[in-house]
Design an enzyme around this catalytic site. Structure first.
Site, short mmCIF file in Angstrom:
data_model
loop_
_atom_site.label_atom_id
_atom_site.label_comp_id
_atom_site.label_asym_id
_atom_site.label_seq_id
_atom_site.Cartn_x
_atom_site.Cartn_y
_atom_site.Cartn_z
N LYS A 128 0.94 -1.23 -0.09
CA LYS A 128 -0.14 0.05 0.07
C LYS A 128 0.94 1.35 -0.09
CE LYS A 128 -4.27 0.78 0.10
NZ LYS A 128 -5.51 0.12 -0.34
N ASP A 168 -6.66 4.15 -4.91
CA ASP A 168 -7.46 4.11 -3.84
C ASP A 168 -8.04 5.32 -3.41
OD1 ASP A 168 -7.86 2.18 -1.09
OD2 ASP A 168 -7.11 4.04 -0.02
P1 NDP Z 1 -13.50 7.33 -3.02
O1 NDP Z 1 -12.54 8.05 -2.89
O2 NDP Z 1 -13.92 6.97 -4.34
O3 NDP Z 1 -14.86 7.56 -2.17
C1 NDP Z 1 -14.82 7.60 -0.67
C2 NDP Z 1 -16.10 8.00 -0.36
O4 NDP Z 1 -16.00 7.82 1.21
C3 NDP Z 1 -16.43 9.36 -0.51
O5 NDP Z 1 -17.75 9.53 -0.77
C4 NDP Z 1 -16.04 10.14 0.81
O6 NDP Z 1 -16.88 11.37 0.98
C5 NDP Z 1 -16.49 9.12 1.84
N1 NDP Z 1 -15.88 9.32 3.16
C6 NDP Z 1 -14.41 9.54 3.36
N2 NDP Z 1 -14.15 9.82 4.46
C7 NDP Z 1 -15.30 9.62 5.19
C8 NDP Z 1 -15.65 9.67 6.51
N3 NDP Z 1 -14.74 10.05 7.59
N4 NDP Z 1 -17.25 9.57 6.83
C9 NDP Z 1 -18.02 9.44 5.76
N5 NDP Z 1 -17.67 9.15 4.58
C10 NDP Z 1 -16.37 9.30 4.25
O7 NDP Z 1 -12.82 5.72 -2.32
P2 NDP Z 1 -13.18 4.47 -2.78
O8 NDP Z 1 -14.59 4.16 -2.92
O9 NDP Z 1 -12.41 3.99 -3.81
O10 NDP Z 1 -12.63 3.69 -1.36
C11 NDP Z 1 -13.53 3.64 -0.22
C12 NDP Z 1 -12.93 2.38 0.61
O11 NDP Z 1 -12.80 1.17 0.04
C13 NDP Z 1 -11.68 2.89 1.14
O12 NDP Z 1 -11.49 2.46 2.45
C14 NDP Z 1 -10.61 1.91 0.13
O13 NDP Z 1 -9.54 1.62 0.75
C15 NDP Z 1 -11.65 0.66 -0.13
N6 NDP Z 1 -11.18 -0.19 -1.20
C16 NDP Z 1 -11.32 0.63 -2.52
C17 NDP Z 1 -10.97 -0.26 -3.60
C18 NDP Z 1 -11.30 0.10 -4.72
O14 NDP Z 1 -11.16 -0.31 -5.88
N7 NDP Z 1 -11.47 1.51 -5.07
C19 NDP Z 1 -10.71 -1.64 -3.29
C20 NDP Z 1 -10.76 -2.17 -1.88
C21 NDP Z 1 -10.90 -1.24 -0.99
P3 NDP Z 1 -15.95 12.93 0.65
O15 NDP Z 1 -15.96 12.84 -0.70
O16 NDP Z 1 -17.08 13.68 1.31
O17 NDP Z 1 -14.57 12.89 1.46
#
Ligand code: NDP
Length: 446
Positions: A128, A168
């Site tokens: 990572k 990520d």
């Molecule tokens: P994105 O950046 O696309 O989206 C993250 C989302 O989570 C946004 O809507 C963000 O809102 C919200 N968010 C972040 N922090 C908080 C918080 N403290 N409280 C509430 N909402 C929050 O990320 P991904 O969807 O790619 O990833 C999400 C999770 O999934 C992470 O943990 C990542 O490690 C995991 N993951 C992702 C993979 C992938 O293929 N993308 C693979 C496996 C795991 P805002 O825009 O307001 O910050």
């Protein structure tokens, strides 16, 4: 070094090494609980100290990233790559750009990634990386210059057979494009050194959707195992990013009712259930308005609650898809009280220790992210093999492979986590992944 045969000894050993890395300690404790008994029962695992060795990343690279903002001022960020475990394939794992990024968080993510990647059955190790850079509010040029500066250092540590980063949080297709462009220019090489690339330059079909879609394929398997199905289930999803939106889309396609999405500013509740059209609209407009969920609400007239999480909703299934430790003990108790029966992690470690304990006590089916969100990295693994052979597989065949991989992970969890009347998915995933890594470690020697 003396062999640690119980959880307390292990906790004391690792805490004394990394007293300030609370996320990393949490991740190792979670796995230790399940794998120490497996080690105790295996002379080779004991002799070669496999678990303790798996708790030490093979390499951590830290570097500075200096770049010019739009006012021609120098900005300096920190960059990291944690190459955790290369036993079963090139290091593989995403890059995260977020102000909260630090070594402890990246170590926990890399550690979890090693176990997750082992579960996929593919030849990929765990890593990572990322930076404390916050792309929010930055111009496109600033993001490009930051990505280029970041890659100028990272490029010397990665490659198709060494380490293959991906996206990520805050590292999506735009950032991957800039990172890959810089890698290609410096190395004069077109190849699979990064995954999540655009389909026009070495990307794979279904990579973008894979984590969210894979989560729902896994949910389908879990529900079938429990003699029920997705159709008509009420689902709460947190987040409105890549994982959350594609999970919501696939759940709706399977006939479920998704009634929440959220972001760091609040939650959008929609009793009628979002439609596929709503989801496509958000996916197509993501990142444009300041708060996409508020804009969606103007179209659908749901209920927006600032500074609220989705976990007060009465649902059958909860899918935390935003970030680590977003679902805590009191949220878990509220879900249990309102009848939730299944919790699958879409994000990495979104449920804290107290939440997991509450689910266990209530005998709620809980699936850890290393199993349920493995679809993204699995598709990345398939992107690597397509790059290695200059081949582009069809959307349909990639979607079918994703389904098959998720089914296989589910099967491993059931085999290792069957406790009679209950499937302990955490234990099943931890042990199945651990055995693959431990056997590789024993075979490869010290
Ligand atoms: P994105 O950046 O696309 O989206 C993250 C989302 O989570 C946004 O809507 C963000 O809102 C919200 N968010 C972040 N922090 C908080 C918080 N403290 N409280 C509430 N909402 C929050 O990320 P991904 O969807 O790619 O990833 C999400 C999770 O999934 C992470 O943990 C990542 O490690 C995991 N993951 C992702 C993979 C992938 O293929 N993308 C693979 C496996 C795991 P805002 O825009 O307001 O910050």
């Amino acid at each position: 070094m003396s062999y640690t045969s119980n959880l307390d000894e292990f906790k004391a050993w690792i805490t004394q090494r990394y007293p300030d890395q609370k996320e990393y300690l949490q991740a190792t404790f979670d796995i230790a609980n399940d794998v120490i008994p497996v080690c105790n029962a295996n002379e080779k695992y004991k002799q070669w100290e496999v678990f303790k060795r798996l708790c030490e990343p093979e390499r951590i690279i830290q570097f500075s990233v200096a770049w010019l903002n739009d006012n021609h001022e120098v900005e300096i960020n920190k960059g990291w790559r944690v190459q955790h475990c290369g036993l079963i394939g090139p290091f593989k794992g995403g890059l995260r750009f977020h102000p909260t990024v630090n070594e402890s968080i990246l170590k926990f993510l890399a550690f979890e990634q090693s176990f997750k990647n082992a579960l996929t059955g593919l030849p990929i190790g765990g890593a990572k990386g990322g930076s404390d850079f916050n792309p929010k509010g930055r111009s496109d040029y600033e993001v490009m210059r930051f990505c280029q500066a970041f890659m100028q250092e990272l490029q010397r540590h990665i490659g198709p057979y060494t380490d293959v980063p991906a996206g990520d949080i805050n590292v999506g297709s735009r950032e991957i494009g800039y990172l890959y462009g810089e890698y290609r220019k410096i190395n004069n090489r077109f190849g699979g050194a990064i995954t999540g690339k655009d389909i026009e330059f070495g990307g794979s079909y279904v990579r973008t959707e894979a984590t969210g879609f894979g989560l729902i394929y896994f949910l389908d398997d879990v529900l079938k195992q429990a003699n029920t199905d997705i159709s008509g289930k009420r689902i709460a999803i947190s987040g409105a990013g890549n994982v959350a939106l594609h999970a919501a889309l696939k759940a709706i396609q399977f006939g479920a009712k998704v009634i929440t999405l959220s972001n760091s500013r609040g939650t959008l509740f929609y009793e009628k259930g979002f439609t596929e059209e709503d989801l496509h609209w958000v996916i197509n407009h993501k990142g444009k308005p300041d708060n996409i969920l508020l804009s969606l609400n103007e179209r659908i007239n749901g209920v927006w609650e600032a500074d609220t999480k989705p976990w007060s909703a009465a649902v059958d299934v909860a899918l935390p898809c935003a970030t680590q430790n977003e679902l805590i003990g009191e949220d878990a108790r509220s879900l249990v009280k309102n009848g939730c029966k299944f919790v699958l992690e879409g994000a990495n470690m979104p449920c804290n220790e107290a939440a997991q304990k509450a689910f266990k006590e209530a005998k709620i089916t809980f699936v850890p992210g290393k199993a349920s969100n493995a679809g993204g990295v699995a598709l990345s693994g398939l992107e690597m093999s397509q790059n290695a052979t200059f081949h582009k597989a069809t959307y349909e065949s990639m979607d079918a492979s994703l389904k098959e991989i998720m089914e296989n992970i589910h099967l491993q969890c059931v085999q290792e986590g069957n406790e009679g009347d209950f499937i302990n998915y955490t234990k099943g995933a931890n042990i199945a992944a651990f055995r693959r890594l431990a056997d590789a470690m024993v075979s490869q020697g010290i």
